[in-house]
Each structure stands twice: as structure tokens, then as C-alpha cells.
Scaffold this motif. Structure first.
Motif: not given
Length: 991
Positions: A917-918, A920, A922-924, A943-946, A950
Motif C-alpha cells: 500500500q503506497h 499516495d 495507490t496499491y498493488d 492494482a489501483g489508484k484508490d 482499480y
């Protein structure tokens, strides 16, 4: 014509001879008799006839500057005392000295004829020891007749003479071991002319000194300014008699004429003195002219009467002998008046005689037969007698005086800057022995009198000073009824003083009593009582205060065998306040017990207690007012003992019990230690830290108006600053706090230990709870600078609502946003370090550490991401989806949260989830399907920005070997990940 030619030729020849002679002398001085050659020779000659030693860095032979004589110029020289003298301190030291002498007598007659010696700004030290030997006896005695010797190569001095000695701006010291007196003279100037004949030596002496200090070590110096002498003396060689033919002596512009003689007896080491001294100025007008105009206006003054002052000194002076001194001062039928003013002093009378006889001390006395000053607005009469002055002085003194300042001011030419009005009455009678004072035998003292001031008003416009008093009465008397000892009373009504608009004080009414109680031989106790109705004061337009209805009792105990001098006092005050601008400290109904014990000449140690009904303190920088209800504080020196002392500040309500040692360190930065129990119903740490940070940032106070201060407070209340713990504090706090606000957290039922040391705030195993969870915490707060405080922490949360996890650790809102998708309770533990912002919240990007969470029977809330995953995995999506078990370990680093593979059981599925979990948002993530209705294992990457944006893709199952029971398959898993998960659980003490 021939005569003119002869004259011209003669002049030419004479000029040529002068030029040739000057050239020859110049050649001799610059090339033959150089300083390098002269210096050792001259020192050898000087030391030939001196017992003491002369040293000098450079000696230069001169002629033109000392014409018509040759001269010597000395640089960086000194003269040492005889080598057998005990004190080898330098006799004379100088940077430059000049000496002129007769070269012809020296070369042809072997005579030293010194015309002039000049010393500029030398350091001079003369000493006479207790045996009468001096350090200035440096001339060698005449050599006894010896066997004829070959003196071909030796220099024989047949005569030695000095005509003139000049000393300019010297610093001189004289130590008299006989009288045990020391003298120091600043700016000493002397011109001494000597004329020697066969019978004796004549001396003409002129001396002027800026200041003379006389003292015995370690007593305080007695200083006399502007002294001098103009004397003609003659010393007879045959009978060693010094005759004072003329001697005018000046002390502070008062001139004395001295005549007489001093007979020296060198073998007996004693002298006989017989000198008469008389004041030269007889006229009272001339004496008045010596008084500075600052104290007495002297324009157009007329006087009558003569002043006669005579002194006579006669007797031997030696180690144990002192001459007898007698003196008298007579002033009769004198008067003083001013031409343009009605006032007049019509009667000035003084008859004073004195005699000091060290050989018969019982006969020494000083008598004031009559001292009278009578005139317009003034009537002062005094008489007295002091017998056996050198033994146990017996003092009898009577003073009666009346001063009408209003009348005096109107009748005499006061300085225009002075204003005066009111009356002063004085009456004093004494009869006592000095030993009674020295031995503290106050019960036997006979002293009584009174001083009364009415409607006093004195002002100095130039100094901006004014003193006013409606009434001031001071009585001292031998009380035989109430105290049976020496006592005094003072009453002050409506009095005030003001100085340069910087200090003002006024007392409405003050009544005091002081009496002495005999406690033993040479011991007495001083007692006092003071009742004060109201006192107000103000200083420098900013400091102010008042005392209302105060009662003070005090006792001063003398030093006993096993006890030091001490002062015991009790205060009772209805109200007292001290303020600076709009800041203040006020106490209502205070009672104080104070004991001061003397441990050193200027060191007193305080001990006592303070009781008060209420204390209030306020400062704009504090924003809120500090209040202390009924409290008792004990103190010894600067060590405090608190007993359930309550403090109310803003939203905080704290009770303190324990010790605080070396409180002065709060002011000077030294170590302050404390061991306190802290009980509180509520503490707002945000307010407290903001205040401390504001104090640290505060520069000098400015003169703001109330409106500006109010605006400043409003803005300050909205700010939160980093709190830096002072490094000089070492506190141990045992806490029991019902409610604590820290950052955005609200903590309840807090108990545990807090340590303040080395600039850190440490909370060890602190227990508290919130609406969301029970919490055990250990943390260390450090602020290396004002912008970046940091927190080392361990939070162990039990039964926490997962959806409120971010409320406990706000940084998790951005680091683990997925926790909002769960409903239910979990155990969560986190350990790490993070910087705090000015709102005392975690800076998510700075968080470094580990965390773990265990949960059972929780729910996954329905949402877009979950519905998409349910469609992918082909299980039913409900509003709330049950999760049987969830265990997660994670690491915080590099602005990311690394979620290690975790087991999640939902519906008919057994899933393994991990990823990053980044910060910003975003996440993977990766989800491995370990068990499902489908008979094979697969994986999904998310994966996605929020959570509304995704991508989902099918991939192989990466975590299929982490949660199997088969050891053969476990070996295929990444062992480093397995070890990391175990280490996190072990470090966080998760079972």
C-alpha cells in the motif's frame, strides 16, 4: 672696520667650534656611547653603591635634551629592595625615567652629582615591617677602613648627591607594619628639592594626590580625596632632627598649617613627634565656600563668627607606642543670612574637644559641650560625652531638634529643583557602654527617643524623586511593662514615594513593633510585628502589585553553639498580587511560615510552608489562566513538597503529590528532579504543549495594547507548536488520569509511569482505553528542534473496532485504508518511530516500524472492489460478508506499507493476501486462492489508484506454499518471508 671683522671672525670660529663640538658629541652618543655599551656599565655603577639591585632593559646617554648636563634615559626599569629583606616585592617599577648629572664631577672628582631624577607613571611600593626595618634602605653604608688595596681598575665614588626628584602620576603603596595600617595613593605627584650642606639636608617638598585609601586588611578602605602638601623641612645630621619650618597640608580643599619637629632615634627604632596643626581658614564665610553649591546656595550670603580648629600631636611613635592626639573645635556667636531672603540662622555654636592617648587609654575622651543651630524654621541642640574611648566607650548623647521644612523652604534659597514642606521633630537621649551593644546586652541599654514627621512632602524635580507622608512616628524606648527590654514602634499613615516615574509605592497604614529579648550572655533575639492595611507599588510602567491586610511576625535568633543565625517569620495576608503588564500572580487568604538560616555571609537557606485559599496566575502567552484552589506547599531551600496540590489550567484539572527538588533550576537551567503522583480528571495535552512551545519561542515582551493582546491570543489559540522537553528536567510521574486529549486522540482511564529525562518524555507501559479500544502503550517523545519532534512508540490495542483503527493511529488512514472495509473487533499491535507535525499527528511518510493484527468473526463490508472480487471468485456478495479468521503482519518503510502474506477465510474460500500500500493511495495487492469450489489454485492481482479505480487480473497463485500443513510444500515458500512474519509476531509479543 677691523673691529667688525674681528667680531665676525670670532663668531664664525665660535659657531664652527659649537658645530664641531655638537658633531663630536653626536658621534660619541650615536657611535661610541651606544645604549648597548652604556647599559651594562651604568647598571654596574648604580649597583656599586646600592644594596638593592637596579635592572633596566635600555639606558641611553643624552646631552641635547638635558643640556647643559649630560643625562641618562632609562626604559623598562625596576629597583629591588635589599636581598635580605623579607618582602621582595619590587620597590620601584617604571616604563621610562630620566636622570641628568654633572659629567665633569664624575670624570674628574669621582663624585656623583645628580641634578634631576624624573619618573613618569611609576609603580612605587614602600614597606616598614613590624621591627621597624624598611625596604627603601637601599644605599650601601660607608665602607670601614681596610687594608690598602689596588684600586686601579675599580671605581671609587667619593660623594653622592641628588638635587631634585620629580615623580608624576604614580601609583604608590605604603605598608606600615608598626601601626598595621596600609596606604594606597592614586595619582601621586611629588617635586622634592634637596640642598645638602655640612650640617644637614634641606628639603622643599610639593605633593598633590588625587586619592588616598587607608585600611587594615580585611577592613573596608577609608578614602580621602584631593590631598597635598607644600613644605619646607630641614634634617640635621648630628642629632637626626627633622624640623618642620613650613608645612601647608590640604585635605579635601581644607588647608592646615603645621609646625614642629620630629626627632628620630634609629638605634631605638622610635621617633618623637611634636607637631601643632591649625586650620588656616578662620572665617565662617570661607568654610561655607568649601561646601558644594548642590547642598547650600552661597550667593550673597553674610556670616559672622570665626571657626577655630586646633590639633596637637606629641609623643613617641614606635611598635607599641603612639603619640597623644588632642584637638578642639570652637565656634561661637556665629550666624548666617542671605541678602534677598528673610530666613536667618541666628545662632551657630559648637564647643567640641577630644583627646586620644594610647598610653593612658582611660583618659581618652570626646566631648560635645554644646552644638546648637537655631534660626528660621530650625532649632537643633545637642550635647554629649564619650569617655574611655580606647577601652569601653561610655556614650552619653542628647539631641533635640525641630525642623519646619515649609518655613525653611520659603525663607532660604533652596535649589530650584528641590521642593520641601512639613515638619520634623526629633528627641534622643542615650546613656550606654559600647560593650553592651557588642555583647547584645540590650536589656541594660538606656536609649530612648522619638522621630515624628507630619505632612512631609519632599521632591527633587531634577532626580524625579518625591516622598510624601501624612504622618510617620518612630519611638524607641526602654520598655519595663510589656516587653521589659529595648523596644521601638513605628506608625505610617498615607505615605508614598516615587522615583523617576520608574517606581511608585504607597502605604495606607502601617504599624510595627520591634523589641529585643535577651537569650544569654552576648546573645539576644530580635522580635517584630508589622500590621499593614494596604500597600500598592508600581515599577517601570509595567511591574505592579499590592498587598491587602497583612500581618507579619518575625524573630531573629542569634548564632548559638550548635545553631546558625536564623530568622523565623509568619505571614498572614488577605490578598497579594504581583504583575507585569497584563500578566499577574494573585493569592487570596495566604498564610506563610518561613525560616531563614544563615549558612554563609551572603547565603540564607529558606524553609517553611505556604497555605492559601486560592492562587491565580495569568499571562497572555499562556492563553488560559492558571488556578490553584486551597493548597499547602512545603519548601526547604528550593526543594518543594506538594500535598494534593490542585492546578486548573484551561481544560486541564490536575492534582499533584510528591517532591520537586532544586526548583531554581527552572530559572537558571540547572537540573530539576521530581517524583510526583499525578491525579487528573482531565488533561488537554494539546493546550499544554502549545503553551510550552509558545514560551520557548517567545522573545522579549512588547508593549501591546489590550486589543492587540486579545487578537494575538485568538490567533495563538489556533496554533499548535512542537513541544521541546527541557533537558534539565528529570521527573518521574505516577499517573492516574481519567481523560487525556493528545493530538486527535481522546484517551481514558490512564495509569502508569511517565519519565522526563535528557530532553525526552517517556511513557512506560501506560494503560488506558478509548471508545474504540483498550490500549497499552510505551512511547518516547523527543524534540531535537522545534519543527520535527519524533515519537518512538509501542501500541498494543485489544478489542479495537477495525473501522476506528485510524482514529487511534491517524497515519493508518492513508497507510492501511482497507481497514475501513472491515467491521468487528481485532487485536492490533504496532511498534515504530515517526515524526510529528505541528498538530502532534503522525507524518505518515516518516513512519518506520512493524505491525500485526489478529481478528476472528469479523465482517467485510460490501463495496465496489469487493463485489468485483466476488464476481471473479464466484462467491456470493452480501452487504456484510463474514470472515472467520484474519492474521496480518506488516512493515512500514520507504513511504509504503508492506503487507506480508496473510490468511483470510471468507465464505467457502481460503485466501492468502499480501502486497504493498503506497502513501499516495495507490496499491498493488495479490490474492492467492488456496481453497475454493474450483478444484485448482489460482491468483488475482489487484492494482489501483484508490478503491474506486482499480484493475483486476488473473495470475498464478504466489502464496500457495505459505499456509499448507505439508512440510514438503512449506519448503518451497520464501523462507525469508516466513522468518520475517515470525520475527514480527515475536517482537510484538503476539502468541
Amino acid at each position: 672696520m677691523k673691529t667688525k671683522k674681528i667680531i665676525r671672525r670670532s663668531l664664525r670660529i665660535l659657531v664652527a667650534l659649537v658645530l664641531v663640538l655638537s658633531l663630536a658629541i653626536g658621534v660619541l652618543l650615536n657611535f661610541i656611547f651606544t645604549p648597548e655599551k652604556i647599559t651594562p656599565k651604568a647598571l654596574a655603577i648604580a649597583n656599586e653603591f646600592l644594596v638593592g639591585e637596579v635592572k633596566c632593559e635600555r639606558i641611553e646617554l643624552t646631552f641635547f635634551s638635558s643640556f647643559p648636563n649630560f643625562g641618562l634615559k632609562f626604559e623598562e626599569g625596576l629597583l629591588l629592595p635589599p636581598p635580605n629583606y623579607a618582602d621582595q616585592d619590587t620597590l620601584v617599577q617604571f616604563k621610562e625615567a630620566k636622570l641628568s648629572f654633572n659629567l665633569y664631577k664624575f670624570l674628574q672628582k669621582d663624585e656623583v652629582d645628580i641634578k634631576n631624577i624624573q619618573l613618569n607613571e611609576p609603580q612605587i611600593y614602600f614597606q616598614l615591617d613590624s621591627l621597624g626595618d624598611s625596604n627603601w634602605n637601599i644605599l650601601k653604608p660607608e665602607l670601614a677602613e681596610e687594608e690598602p688595596q689596588d684600586t686601579t681598575d675599580q671605581l671609587e665614588i667619593k660623594a653622592f648627591n641628588i638635587e631634585n626628584l620629580e615623580i608624576n602620576h604614580a601609583h604608590a603603596r605604603y605598608k606600615d607594619g608598626v601601626s598595621q595600617l596600609n596606604y594606597a595613593i592614586n595619582d601621586f605627584n611629588l617635586i622634592l628639592n634637596l640642598a645638602k650642606d655640612d650640617k644637614g639636608l634641606g628639603l622643599n617638598l610639593k605633593n598633590l594626590n588625587k586619592e588616598i585609601a587607608i585600611y587594615r586588611v580585611p577592613e573596608k578602605q577609608f578614602k580621602i580625596e584631593k590631598t597635598g602638601m607644600d613644605a619646607e623641612l630641614y634634617f640635621s645630621f648630628s642629632d637626626t632632627l627633622l624640623s618642620i619650618q613650613k608645612s601647608n597640608f590640604i585635605v579635601n580643599d581644607i588647608a592646615f598649617q603645621n609646625k614642629g619637629e620630629v626627632q628620630f632615634y634609629p638605634q631605638q627604632k622610635r621617633s618623637f613627634i611634636n607637631i601643632d596643626s591649625e586650620l588656616q581658614t578662620k572665617s565662617l564665610k570661607n568654610i561655607i565656600d568649601l561646601i558644594p553649591s548642590t547642598y547650600l546656595a552661597k550667593k550673597e550670603v553674610t556670616t559672622q563668627g570665626d571657626l577655630q580648629l586646633q590639633l596637637h600631636t606629641e609623643g613617641f611613635y614606635a611598635k607599641d607606642e603612639y603619640p597623644k592626639l588632642s584637638g578642639s573645635l570652637q565656634l561661637e556667636n556665629a550666624s548666617l543670612a542671605y541678602t534677598d531672603f528673610p530666613g536667618k540662622i541666628s545662632d551657630l555654636t559648637a564647643h567640641i574637644t577630644s583627646e586620644i592617648d594610647a598610653q593612658k587609654p582611660e583618659n581618652s575622651f570626646a566631648t560635645i559641650q554644646d552644638l546648637k543651630v537655631v534660626g528660621t524654621g530650625i532649632n537643633l541642640q545637642s550635647s554629649g560625652d564619650i569617655q574611655q574611648v580606647l577601652l569601653d566607650p561610655k556614650v552619653q548623647l542628647q539631641v533635640n531638634g525641630n525642623l519646619n521644612l515649609t518655613q525653611l523652604y520659603q525663607a532660604f534659597p533652596f535649589d530650584e529643583n528641590i521642593k520641601a514642606a512639613g515638619t520634623i521633630f526629633t528627641k534622643i537621649n542615650t546613656n550606654f557602654l559600647a560593650s553592651q551593644l557588642q555583647n547584645s546586652e540590650f536589656e541594660d541599654l538606656e536609649i530612648e527617643g522619638e522621630v515624628q514627621l507630619k505632612d512631609l512632602a519632599v521632591a527633587s524635580i531634577k532626580d524625579s524623586l518625591s516622598i510624601n507622608s501624612k504622618r510617620l512616628d518612630l519611638h524607641f524606648f526602654k520598655d519595663k511593662e510589656e516587653y521589659n527590654t529595648l523596644a521601638s514602634k513605628i506608625d505610617i499613615i498615607n505615605s508614598n514615594v516615587e522615583f523617576k516615574n520608574q517606581f511608585q509605592a504607597s502605604a495606607e497604614k502601617l504599624a510595627g513593633k520591634v523589641w529585643v529579648k535577651q537569650t544569654g550572655k552576648r546573645k539576644a533575639q530580635l522580635n517584630g510585628q508589622i500590621a499593614l492595611k494596604k500597600l500598592n507599588f508600581k515599577a517601570q510602567d509595567s511591574i505592579w502589585g499590592f498587598i491587602q491586610n497583612a500581618q507579619i511576625d518575625a524573630e531573629v535568633h542569634p548564632k548559638e553553639k550548635d545553631q546558625s543565625t536564623s530568622i523565623n517569620s509568619q505571614f498572614s495576608i488577605d490578598s497579594i498580587a504581583v504583575g507585569l503588564h497584563t500578566s499577574y500572580v494573585a493569592i487570596a487568604q495566604g498564610n506563610y511560615e518561613l525560616e531563614l538560616t544563615k549558612k554563609a555571609p551572603k547565603k540564607w537557606l529558606p524553609k517553611g510552608t505556604v497555605n492559601f485559599k486560592n492562587l491565580m496566575a495569568y499571562d497572555p502567552k499562556l492563553v488560559h489562566r492558571l488556578e490553584m484552589p486551597t493548597s499547602k506547599i512545603a519548601f526547604e531551600n528550593d526543594n518543594l513538597t506538594l500535598d494534593k496540590t490542585t492546578l486548573n489550567f484551561g481544560d486541564s484539572d490536575v492534582e499533584l503529590t510528591g517532591n520537586l527538588d532544586h526548583a531554581i533550576g527552572l530559572k537558571n537551567g540547572e537540573l530539576v528532579t521530581a517524583n510526583l503522583s499525578v491525579n487528573a480528571t482531565r488533561i488537554n495535552a494539546n493546550q499544554l504543549m502549545k503553551v510550552f512551545a509558545g514560551l520557548a519561542d517567545q522573545v522579549a515582551a512588547t508593549e501591546d495594547t489590550n486589543e492587540t493582546i486579545t487578537n494575538k491570543n485568538a490567533s495563538l489559540a489556533q496554533e499548535k507548536h512542537a513541544f521541546k522537553v527541557p533537558e534539565n528536567l528529570a521527573f518521574q510521574l505516577n499517573t492516574n488520569i481519567k481523560k487525556l486529549e493528545f493530538g486527535k486522540m481522546e484517551l481514558n482511564n490512564i495509569y502508569g509511569k511517565a519519565l522526563v529525562e535528557n530532553g525526552n518524555l517517556k511513557l512506560n507501559h501506560l494503560h488506558f482505553n478509548t471508545l474504540a479500544a483498550n490500549l497499552d502503550a510505551s512511547l518516547t517523545y523527543t524534540a531535537k528542534d522545534k519543527q520535527k519532534p519524533s515519537l518512538d512508540f509501542e501500541f498494543y490495542m485489544t478489542d479495537i473496532e477495525m473501522g476506528k483503527l485510524h482514529e487511534m493511529v491517524p497515519a493508518l488512514d492513508s497507510l492501511i485504508p482497507a481497514t475501513k472495509a472491515f467491521e468487528g473487533k481485532a487485536d492490533f499491535r504496532i511498534k515504530g518511530k515517526a515524526n510529528l507535525n505541528q498538530q502532534l499527528d503522525f507524518e505518515a511518510s516518516s513512519l518506520r516500524g512493524i505491525a500485526a493484527m489478529k481478528a476472528k468473526d469479523i465482517m467485510v463490508l460490501d463495496g465496489p472492489t469487493f463485489r468485483e472480487l466476488a464476481k471473479t471468485f464466484m462467491f456470493k456478495s452480501k452487504e456484510k460478508n463474514p470472515v472467520k479468521n484474519l492474521e496480518v503482519e506488516m512493515e512500514f518503510e520507504e513511504d509504503d506499507v508492506h503487507i506480508l502474506p496473510a490468511l483470510l477465510e471468507i465464505d467457502r474460500y481460503r485466501l492468502a493476501i499480501g502486497g504493498v500500500q503506497h502513501l499516495d493511495m495507490t496499491y498493488d495487492y495479490h490474492i492467492s486462492v488456496l481453497k475454493s469450489p474450483v478444484p485448482f489454485k489460482t491468483g488475482v492481482d489487484v492494482a489501483g489508484k484508490d478503491f474506486d479505480d482499480y484493475d483486476i487480473s488473473i495470475t498464478r497463485a504466489k502464496y500457495k506454499y505459505y499456509f499448507t500443513d505439508k512440510k514438503r510444500l512449506q519448503k518451497k515458500a520464501d523462507s525469508s518471508v516466513i522468518r520475517k512474519k515470525a520475527k514480527i509476531l515475536e517482537e510484538l509479543k503476539f502468541e
